[in-house]
Design an enzyme around this catalytic site. Structure first.
Site, PDB file in Angstrom:
ATOM      1  N   ASP A   1       0.837  -1.095  -0.101  1.00 46.95           N
ATOM      2  CA  ASP A   1      -0.015   0.073  -0.046  1.00 46.95           C
ATOM      3  C   ASP A   1       0.938   1.262  -0.001  1.00 46.95           C
ATOM      4  OD1 ASP A   1      -2.335   1.426   0.050  1.00 46.95           O
ATOM      5  OD2 ASP A   1      -3.268   0.113   1.599  1.00 46.95           O
TER       6      ASP A   1
ATOM      7  N   ASP B   1     -10.746   1.550  -3.242  1.00 47.69           N
ATOM      8  CA  ASP B   1     -11.092   1.425  -2.044  1.00 47.69           C
ATOM      9  C   ASP B   1     -12.763   1.168  -2.034  1.00 47.69           C
ATOM     10  OD1 ASP B   1      -8.959   0.835  -0.754  1.00 47.69           O
ATOM     11  OD2 ASP B   1      -8.836   2.974   0.310  1.00 47.69           O
TER      12      ASP B   1
HETATM   13  C1  GLA Z   1      -5.711   1.888   2.157  1.00 48.91           C
HETATM   14  C2  GLA Z   1      -5.983   0.608   1.175  1.00 48.91           C
HETATM   15  C3  GLA Z   1      -7.121  -0.227   1.782  1.00 48.91           C
HETATM   16  C4  GLA Z   1      -6.876  -0.699   3.171  1.00 48.91           C
HETATM   17  C5  GLA Z   1      -6.305   0.458   4.165  1.00 48.91           C
HETATM   18  C6  GLA Z   1      -5.650  -0.004   5.239  1.00 48.91           C
HETATM   19  O1  GLA Z   1      -6.945   2.771   2.309  1.00 48.91           O
HETATM   20  O2  GLA Z   1      -6.567   1.001  -0.032  1.00 48.91           O
HETATM   21  O3  GLA Z   1      -7.672  -1.272   0.795  1.00 48.91           O
HETATM   22  O4  GLA Z   1      -5.694  -1.650   2.867  1.00 48.91           O
HETATM   23  O5  GLA Z   1      -5.485   1.166   3.469  1.00 48.91           O
HETATM   24  O6  GLA Z   1      -5.260   0.838   6.199  1.00 48.91           O
END
Ligand code: GLA
Length: 740
Positions: free
Chosen positions: A459, A525
């Site tokens: 990430d 997301d």
């Molecule tokens: C980001 C990612 C999510 C999740 C969060 C965790 O927003 O895109 O899918 O993994 O971080 O903090």
């Protein structure tokens, strides 16, 4: 007659030709990029070059302006030059002469060379500016062109490079622009505009690819669609600051351009130091689907492309967020395995003091508070259930409230004493500092060495702002991007079986630079299927479905609050690398049964879904969306028909199924999971009957004795199509198509 000093190269593949003029030791100039019109001999090449020479207008330069792939200012070109930089105001308008030309490593000096797919390399030098250049141009077997340049400073005095922009000319018939906009949770929103005099320049200044990245900047014939109109597109394969542009100058010439966006003073070359640009990709096709399929084929042809069946994944983020509890997670793992899930991914919250997003980033050791026995009990259980285990990391980030930040405040990116504005309560860790890079690499490797981990969700959750390297605070985005690539690559070499997903606040790092090192991207997301219809559809313009993380979430979207039937969530998620991101403890027995049906369907069809040809239907009614994947040998296909909103007409009428073999016969069967969806009136051809009392409630039943679906030729399905069912808005049906 061919002029004696003619040097030309024609690269051709899959219906695309790129004809490059290298005569007179000039930099390569593209004299044709577009449809392949067959082999070009010396005469034809000379004619093509001659017929492209523009007239010299009054008060214009006294000779035609020669536009190379790195346009040069000395020619009189009034658009943006290819090489922008200087030695404190000197050597700012280079004039390169080529010193060597190679085609697939064979040196060329004269003549016209008609090759297929291949690699053209041009070495050039400007003795006065004391700069050297290596320009590479490749044609892939799928017809995608890519180019990059390496610039070397030959002088003692520093050369500051401000921009290196690679250009490909496009005809004036390409007058309409399509590129992408976006934001967190709503990535890859298509936007259209017209080419006008000046530049339509999309700058990505987020220090990452960006949720609003242009992704693919296309220009085409007015009204070009998925299947119609000539289209030319450009993509910069880079995960840092970057540019995509189309520029049209008053002579009528227009070019697509791409490159890295450099911050002030970011690249300063000492003697014999070089800068290498990212690859800039050029794609041509008749319609956007043809372009997308070229990208898919190019990526699929790579040695590192994932070839094993893409495992059904359960990611626990939307199920538990930071609330890690072994019993709950084991329960989820057991339920997942029971449904046929093949990979279990533990998301954020397992390390350091990371109980929320205010602290702990940078401390990549398993949190003893939450995991007294380490991750072993969970990993062991997941493995015993026959699933792979995956784990979340965010290696380039740091919370100020972390042991790492307390130990090494100088590893945080900043331009001076004060820290940049926080985003998601975090700062950026400077991987451009070798000691910091080594520390993070070793921390990740320690976890990978201890546990049986098949997959990393990598990430990157904030933009780079004031991203300098301390103590001087010089711009560090370029070095950071390179260090990130190096780190992913180093880990990939050390753990060759490990798969890596590129996630960045969802889909803010989706580009061909990172896809050289990773196995999939997280599209967004936002898992709301209505938004995903748009986001998945436009992500596949560049990324093949098997590299696109696509999950079935809970009935009520955590991002939008909208409720959707499982059949809509599943029909949308199917056309990617399928996963689940839903607290299965809250699913009903009916939902579990239906979910199992969809997972089985995905498993039965994933070779087709992940190896076939993408088709998307052009339809004037934008309340519907039809997507499909057709097997390469045309033996089968899967389509989805989605209703996105209520239309002003009762029905869109017959809907075509494009891409099938016109000479073959097919059976088209609606995929109807149990329980029967209640939110539509089936089309007559489905072979369903409506119970008389059920008109307003659905509840269709199979007609006694009938075979589901219909049999028709590929020609009829493509030209006439099938009547659409009446769907409630925000629902979808899937059609399975097999050759009979
Ligand atoms: C980001 C990612 C999510 C999740 C969060 C965790 O927003 O895109 O899918 O993994 O971080 O903090």
């Amino acid at each position: 007659m061919t002029p004696p000093n003619t040097l030309g190269v024609v690269l051709r593949a899959a219906g695309v030709a790129l004809a490059v003029d290298l005569s007179d030791r000039e930099l390569p100039a593209v004299i044709h990029w577009g449809a392949d019109c067959g082999p070009l001999g010396a005469e034809a090449f000379a004619a093509l070059a001659l017929t492209g020479v523009a007239p010299v207008g009054p008060n214009d330069m006294d000779q035609p302006i020669r536009l190379s792939m790195l346009p040069e200012e000395w020619t009189g070109w009034s658009g943006r030059p290819g090489v922008n930089g200087s030695r404190a105001g000197r050597a700012w308008s280079p004039r390169f002469r080529s010193t060597a030309v190679r085609l697939d490593s064979t040196p060329l000096t004269a003549g016209v060379h008609d090759a297929g797919a291949g690699v053209l390399e041009v070495e050039a030098i400007d003795e006065e500016s004391e700069l050297a250049l290596l320009l590479s141009v490749e044609m892939s077997v799928s017809g995608i062109v890519r180019t990059r340049a390496r610039l070397t400073n030959l002088a003692d005095e520093v050369y500051q490079l401000d921009e290196l922009l690679l250009s490909l000319p496009v005809p004036a018939s390409a007058s309409e622009i399509l590129d992408m906009a976006g934001r967190w949770g709503k990535e890859r929103v298509p936007q259209r505009s017209m080419v006008t005099i000046g530049a339509h320049r999309r700058e990505g200044r987020h220090g990452r690819t960006g949720a609003d990245a242009a992704t693919l900047l296309s220009v085409g014939e007015p009204g070009f669609g998925f299947a119609r109109g000539e289209v030319w597109g450009v993509h910069t394969g880079w995960s840092g600051n970057h540019v995509h542009q189309v520029e049209r100058v008053s002579t009528g010439v227009q070019v697509l351009g791409g490159g890295e966006l450099l911050l002030p003073g970011e690249v300063r070359l000492g003697r014999d130091e070089s800068y290498e640009s990212p690859w800039v990709y050029g794609a041509y096709g008749e319609g956007l689907d043809a372009v997308a399929r070229r990208f898919h084929r190019m990526l699929r042809a790579r040695e590192q492309h994932p070839t094993s069946p893409r495992p059904v994944t359960l990611n626990v983020w939307e199920a538990v967020y930071f609330d890690h509890d072994l019993d709950v997670l084991v329960d989820l793992a057991e339920q997942a395995a029971d449904l046929g899930v093949e990979r279990f991914v533990l998301d954020d919250g397992w390390f350091g003091s990371r109980r929320d997003d205010f602290s702990g980033l940078g401390d990549w050791t398993v949190s003893a508070d939450v995991w007294p026995e380490g991750l072993h009990p969970l990993v062991d259980r997941v493995r015993a259930l026959g699933m792979q285990f995956g784990l979340w990391f965010e290696p380039e980030m740091i919370n100020v409230d972390s042991d790492l930040a307390r130990a090494h405040p100088e590893w945080i990116m900043a331009t001076g004493e004060s820290l940049p504005v926080e985003s998601r309560h975090q700062q950026v860790l400077n991987l451009g500092i070798p000691a910091c890079y080594a520390f993070i690499r070793d921390a990740i490797c320690a976890v990978l060495d201890e546990y049986d981990i098949a997959y990393i969700k990598w990430d990157h959750n904030r933009d780079l702002v004031q991203a300098g390297t301390l103590p001087a605070g010089r711009p560090g985005v370029h070095a950071q991007t390179l260090a990130f690539y190096r780190l992913v690559e180093e880990i990939g070499v050390r753990y060759p079986e490990l798969e890596i997903e590129s996630c960045s606040s969802g889909g803010a790092r989706v580009d061909l630079g990172i896809l050289e090192h990773t196995d999939r991207v997280w599209v967004s997301d936002n898992i709301d299927p209505l938004d995903r219809q748009q986001m998945n559809r436009w992500t596949t313009q560049l990324v093949p479905p098997e590299m696109m993380g696509s999950h079935i979430a809970s009935g009520r979207s955590h991002t939008t609050g909208r409720w959707h039937d499982l059949s809509f969530r599943a029909a949308t998620a199917l056309f990617g690398h399928l996963g689940i991101e839903w607290d299965l403890r809250t699913a009903t027995d009916d939902e579990r049964a239906e979910l199992r049906t969809w997972i089985d369907f995905y498993k039965q069809h994933r070779a087709l879904l992940h190896g076939g040809d993408l088709v998307r239907l052009d339809h004037p009614d934008d309340t519907i969306a039809v997507n499909g994947v057709v097997a390469a040998d045309r033996s089968a296909a899967v389509y989805s028909y989605a209703s996105l909103a209520r239309s002003e007409t009762v029905s869109p009428g017959r809907v075509r199924l494009p891409g099938l073999d016109p000479d073959a016969r097919y059976r088209v069967v609606p995929v109807v999971p149990t329980p029967l969806p209640s939110r539509f009136t089936p089309a007559r051809w489905w072979g369903f009957e409506l119970a008389p009392s059920a008109v307003y409630h659905g509840a269709p039943v199979w007609q006694e004795g009938s075979e589901p679906g219909v049999e028709m030729s590929g020609a009829l399905l493509g030209a006439a199509g099938l009547m659409a069912p009446l769907l409630y808005p925000e629902t979808a049906v899937v059609y399975a198509v097999t050759r009979v």
